[in-house]
Design an enzyme around this catalytic site. Structure first.
Site, PDB file in Angstrom:
ATOM      1  N   GLY A 161       0.830  -1.200   0.000  1.00  0.00           N
ATOM      2  CA  GLY A 161       0.000   0.000   0.000  1.00  0.00           C
ATOM      3  C   GLY A 161       0.855   1.236   0.000  1.00  0.00           C
ATOM      4  O   GLY A 161       2.075   1.159   0.196  1.00  0.00           O
TER       5      GLY A 161
ATOM      6  N   GLY B 236       2.419   4.711   1.340  1.00  0.00           N
ATOM      7  CA  GLY B 236       2.858   5.159   2.663  1.00  0.00           C
ATOM      8  C   GLY B 236       1.842   6.050   3.336  1.00  0.00           C
ATOM      9  O   GLY B 236       1.538   5.876   4.524  1.00  0.00           O
TER      10      GLY B 236
ATOM     11  N   VAL C  33      -1.699   3.231   3.830  1.00  0.00           N
ATOM     12  CA  VAL C  33      -1.534   2.085   4.741  1.00  0.00           C
ATOM     13  C   VAL C  33      -0.518   2.433   5.848  1.00  0.00           C
ATOM     14  O   VAL C  33      -0.748   2.173   7.035  1.00  0.00           O
ATOM     15  CB  VAL C  33      -1.098   0.827   3.957  1.00  0.00           C
ATOM     16  CG1 VAL C  33      -0.773  -0.320   4.907  1.00  0.00           C
ATOM     17  CG2 VAL C  33      -2.203   0.404   3.002  1.00  0.00           C
ATOM     18  N   GLY C  34       0.594   3.075   5.461  1.00  0.00           N
ATOM     19  CA  GLY C  34       1.615   3.444   6.453  1.00  0.00           C
ATOM     20  C   GLY C  34       1.049   4.390   7.497  1.00  0.00           C
ATOM     21  O   GLY C  34       1.267   4.225   8.704  1.00  0.00           O
TER      22      GLY C  34
ATOM     23  N   GLU D  10      14.896   4.039  11.634  1.00  0.00           N
ATOM     24  CA  GLU D  10      16.179   3.862  10.939  1.00  0.00           C
ATOM     25  C   GLU D  10      16.124   4.780   9.726  1.00  0.00           C
ATOM     26  O   GLU D  10      15.438   4.471   8.753  1.00  0.00           O
ATOM     27  CB  GLU D  10      16.362   2.398  10.506  1.00  0.00           C
ATOM     28  CG  GLU D  10      16.407   1.393  11.645  1.00  0.00           C
ATOM     29  CD  GLU D  10      17.694   1.474  12.448  1.00  0.00           C
ATOM     30  OE1 GLU D  10      18.550   2.330  12.157  1.00  0.00           O
ATOM     31  OE2 GLU D  10      17.836   0.678  13.388  1.00  0.00           O
TER      32      GLU D  10
ATOM     33  N   CYS E 222      21.682   3.824   2.935  1.00  0.00           N
ATOM     34  CA  CYS E 222      21.641   4.770   4.061  1.00  0.00           C
ATOM     35  C   CYS E 222      23.026   4.914   4.678  1.00  0.00           C
ATOM     36  O   CYS E 222      23.358   5.951   5.227  1.00  0.00           O
ATOM     37  CB  CYS E 222      20.645   4.266   5.100  1.00  0.00           C
ATOM     38  SG  CYS E 222      20.927   2.557   5.591  1.00  0.00           S
TER      39      CYS E 222
HETATM   40  P1  NAD Z   1      10.447   6.766   2.328  1.00  0.00           P
HETATM   41  O1  NAD Z   1      10.524   7.440   3.652  1.00  0.00           O
HETATM   42  O2  NAD Z   1       9.885   7.530   1.191  1.00  0.00           O
HETATM   43  O3  NAD Z   1       9.562   5.445   2.416  1.00  0.00           O
HETATM   44  C1  NAD Z   1       9.849   4.390   3.304  1.00  0.00           C
HETATM   45  C2  NAD Z   1       8.570   3.641   3.609  1.00  0.00           C
HETATM   46  O4  NAD Z   1       7.679   4.524   4.297  1.00  0.00           O
HETATM   47  C3  NAD Z   1       7.815   3.167   2.369  1.00  0.00           C
HETATM   48  O5  NAD Z   1       7.243   1.911   2.646  1.00  0.00           O
HETATM   49  C4  NAD Z   1       6.742   4.231   2.199  1.00  0.00           C
HETATM   50  O6  NAD Z   1       5.616   3.772   1.499  1.00  0.00           O
HETATM   51  C5  NAD Z   1       6.419   4.548   3.654  1.00  0.00           C
HETATM   52  N1  NAD Z   1       5.804   5.866   3.884  1.00  0.00           N
HETATM   53  C6  NAD Z   1       5.871   6.968   3.094  1.00  0.00           C
HETATM   54  N2  NAD Z   1       5.142   7.969   3.643  1.00  0.00           N
HETATM   55  C7  NAD Z   1       4.605   7.492   4.790  1.00  0.00           C
HETATM   56  C8  NAD Z   1       3.759   8.055   5.803  1.00  0.00           C
HETATM   57  N3  NAD Z   1       3.321   9.300   5.736  1.00  0.00           N
HETATM   58  N4  NAD Z   1       3.436   7.271   6.853  1.00  0.00           N
HETATM   59  C9  NAD Z   1       3.894   6.011   6.956  1.00  0.00           C
HETATM   60  N5  NAD Z   1       4.675   5.422   6.023  1.00  0.00           N
HETATM   61  C10 NAD Z   1       5.031   6.155   4.951  1.00  0.00           C
HETATM   62  O7  NAD Z   1      11.898   6.234   2.014  1.00  0.00           O
HETATM   63  P2  NAD Z   1      12.405   5.493   0.698  1.00  0.00           P
HETATM   64  O8  NAD Z   1      12.573   6.516  -0.374  1.00  0.00           O
HETATM   65  O9  NAD Z   1      11.557   4.302   0.442  1.00  0.00           O
HETATM   66  O10 NAD Z   1      13.845   4.969   1.182  1.00  0.00           O
HETATM   67  C11 NAD Z   1      14.995   5.737   1.116  1.00  0.00           C
HETATM   68  C12 NAD Z   1      15.305   6.325   2.484  1.00  0.00           C
HETATM   69  O11 NAD Z   1      15.398   5.296   3.458  1.00  0.00           O
HETATM   70  C13 NAD Z   1      16.664   7.027   2.528  1.00  0.00           C
HETATM   71  O12 NAD Z   1      16.542   8.234   3.236  1.00  0.00           O
HETATM   72  C14 NAD Z   1      17.541   6.056   3.305  1.00  0.00           C
HETATM   73  O13 NAD Z   1      18.637   6.634   3.959  1.00  0.00           O
HETATM   74  C15 NAD Z   1      16.567   5.464   4.254  1.00  0.00           C
HETATM   75  N6  NAD Z   1      17.048   4.171   4.742  1.00  0.00           N
HETATM   76  C16 NAD Z   1      17.484   4.052   6.016  1.00  0.00           C
HETATM   77  C17 NAD Z   1      17.980   2.838   6.485  1.00  0.00           C
HETATM   78  C18 NAD Z   1      18.492   2.656   7.882  1.00  0.00           C
HETATM   79  O14 NAD Z   1      18.615   1.509   8.310  1.00  0.00           O
HETATM   80  N7  NAD Z   1      18.810   3.700   8.610  1.00  0.00           N
HETATM   81  C19 NAD Z   1      18.012   1.752   5.619  1.00  0.00           C
HETATM   82  C20 NAD Z   1      17.556   1.899   4.317  1.00  0.00           C
HETATM   83  C21 NAD Z   1      17.066   3.116   3.893  1.00  0.00           C
END
Ligand code: NAD
Length: 471
Positions: A200, A202, A205-206, A244, A278
């Protein structure tokens, strides 16, 4: 064309209530390769209800039962290794060498959790009190696209080890990989409702999961911006939260470093996961008096870094995951030049020979100041910045002059001096001279890189509440 039209709730593949269809792409061609039918808030609520029903029995399971579940999950995922590997390449664009590691990491995560569980003391005597560590309830697990199988597996492994239950919302862009993982995990015969997986958006569903009153904990991996929004929403119902988030990690090259080792180390850390990592070491701090030699060495080395077809074993950098991500990387390369950084290698546009797909050139800027945008913001692509410094004091100051604090790297000839510098860097994990990752050690960030820690005993504890009984 593949169609994913089910989600996983209460031990069954079901048709979602949500009807939105979302295109899935092959980043190497930019072509559409499938569609996923996305779940909605109603699906999220059904999944939470299933996880809630499953919780009391799961919370009572013994260590041995949880351990057996973890082994079944590892074995089940292992049987789909080849297919999953193919999906990671096709849908995410990870180069072959990297994708194999990603799949093995996912399988290994369950076995590592079983080891951590074996050593974990759920009951401890503290003075007159008996302290029990109890699973806190239903966790929402929200994961990104840059290592989909690994994040699902690693977070689920901790949930099982802790005796909790969960609803997982993976990135909507990773549905082909998620489907294979889900089908595999289904075969592990885990009690229905213990884990539920809902594709779903973010913000649908998130967001529903982060605000739902029956969710006790949100474990989020993703961007710092989304992490902040989740933290705010979760505050309403006092959810426990592990975040994270992003990074802008320093690679500190000390002046006694052997460049023959430091340069490959810097490239490996910076271009890790095609730069979509990340933990990427994106700020390379180099002593000013050795800058020219470092520049010459890294320019030669980067000429051999191949950005292209992820199925070619010689490739180390695959395409960016999406058009959006490609545009983002291009905009930072432009910004770096506008702000006066010097392009040492790469630049805007696609690498030679790549006509289609979201390929980028491995790019290195030099003469970067730490206050430039490319040194402050997470780019999430293979774009590195060389920042000159004078003396160890300044190196530590620059390394720590960032909002982030997820990871750091130190290269140096004298191990004691390198360790002394590492000890002064504010980051959750630091690797000296290319040392291997330690899976049992905590993973997580200082400052805006997150909250709390994952992996090993720390990861289990993040899903537990302490209760002290005095009699
Ligand atoms: P993102 O924040 O756009 O999305 C991550 C997840 O959150 C997705 O499943 C997305 O659908 C969901 N999401 C989006 N908006 C939301 C909301 N309002 N409420 C709840 N959930 C929501 O990130 P991305 O573009 O998918 O991933 C890249 C980012 O992730 C980079 O900033 C990277 O550094 C970070 N990252 C961190 C780690 C770590 O372990 N620290 C690991 C991998 C990636």
């Amino acid at each position: 064309m593949k169609t994913i039209d089910t989600i996983y709730i209460d031990g069954q593949f079901v048709t979602p209530h949500g009807t939105e269809l979302f295109d899935l792409h092959n980043p190497a061609t930019a072509g559409v390769i499938g569609q996923v039918r996305l779940g909605d808030a109603i699906d999220a609520r059904k999944a939470v209800a299933a996880a809630r029903r499953a919780f009391p029995a799961m919370a009572r399971t013994s260590k041995a039962e949880r351990s057996a579940m973890l082994e079944r999950l590892a074995a089940a995922l292992e049987t789909r290794r080849a297919e999953l590997l193919d999906a990671v390449i096709e849908e995410y664009g990870a180069p072959v060498s990297r994708s194999a590691w990603m799949v093995d990491y996912a399988v290994g995560a369950f076995r590592e959790a079983a080891k951590a569980l074996e050593d974990y003391a759920f009951v401890r005597q503290m003075g007159t009190a008996t302290v029990t560590m109890e699973p806190l309830g239903v966790a929402a697990i929200i994961t990104p696209w840059n290592a989909n199988p690994g994040f699902i597996a690693a977070r689920l492994a901790m949930v099982i080890a802790a005796g909790a239950t969960c609803v997982i919302k993976p990135s909507e862009m990773s549905a082909l990989q998620t489907q294979i993982v889900t089908e595999a995990l289904h075969e592990a015969r885990i009690p229905a409702g213990v884990f539920n997986i809902v594709n779903g958006r973010g913000d649908v569903v998130g967001a529903e999961l982060s605000g739902h009153p029956d969710i006790a904990k949100v474990s989020f991996t993703g961007s710092t911006v989304t992490g902040r929004a989740i933290l705010r929403t979760a505050a309403e119902t006092f959810k426990r939260v592990t975040l994270e988030l992003g990074g802008k990690s320093p690679m500190v090259v000390l002046d006694d470093a052997d460049f023959d080792a430091a340069i490959p180390f810097a490239l490996a850390a910076g271009f890790n996961n095609s730069g979509q990592a990340c933990i990427a070491g994106t700020r390379i701090l180099v002593p000013a008096h050795r800058l020219k030699a470092f520049e010459t060495g890294i320019r030669e080395a980067v000429a051999h870094v191949r950005s292209g077809d992820p199925r070619d074993p010689a490739t180390t950098i695959g395409p960016m995951v999406s058009q959006r991500q490609w545009d983002r990387v291009q905009s930072y390369i432009r910004k770096g030049q506008e702000e006066g950084a010097i392009l040492l290698a790469g630049g805007e546009g696609r690498p030679e020979g790549a006509a289609e797909g979201w390929f980028v050139k491995p790019t290195i800027f030099t003469d970067v100041r730490n206050d430039m945008t490319i040194a402050r913001e997470e780019i999430f692509g293979p774009v590195l910045s060389i920042i000159p410094y004078e003396g160890d004091e300044e190196a530590v100051a620059i390394a720590n002059d960032t909002d982030y604090g997820l990871h750091a790297y130190v290269a140096g000839g004298d191990p004691q001096r390198a360790r002394a510098v590492a000890e002064r860097i504010l980051a959750g994990r630091i690797i000296i001279n290319g040392a291997p990752m330690e899976m049992t050690a905590p993973f997580g960030g200082f400052k805006h890189s997150g909250l709390g820690r994952d992996n090993g005993a720390f990861g289990i504890e993040a899903l537990l509440e302490a209760k002290a009984i005095m009699a």
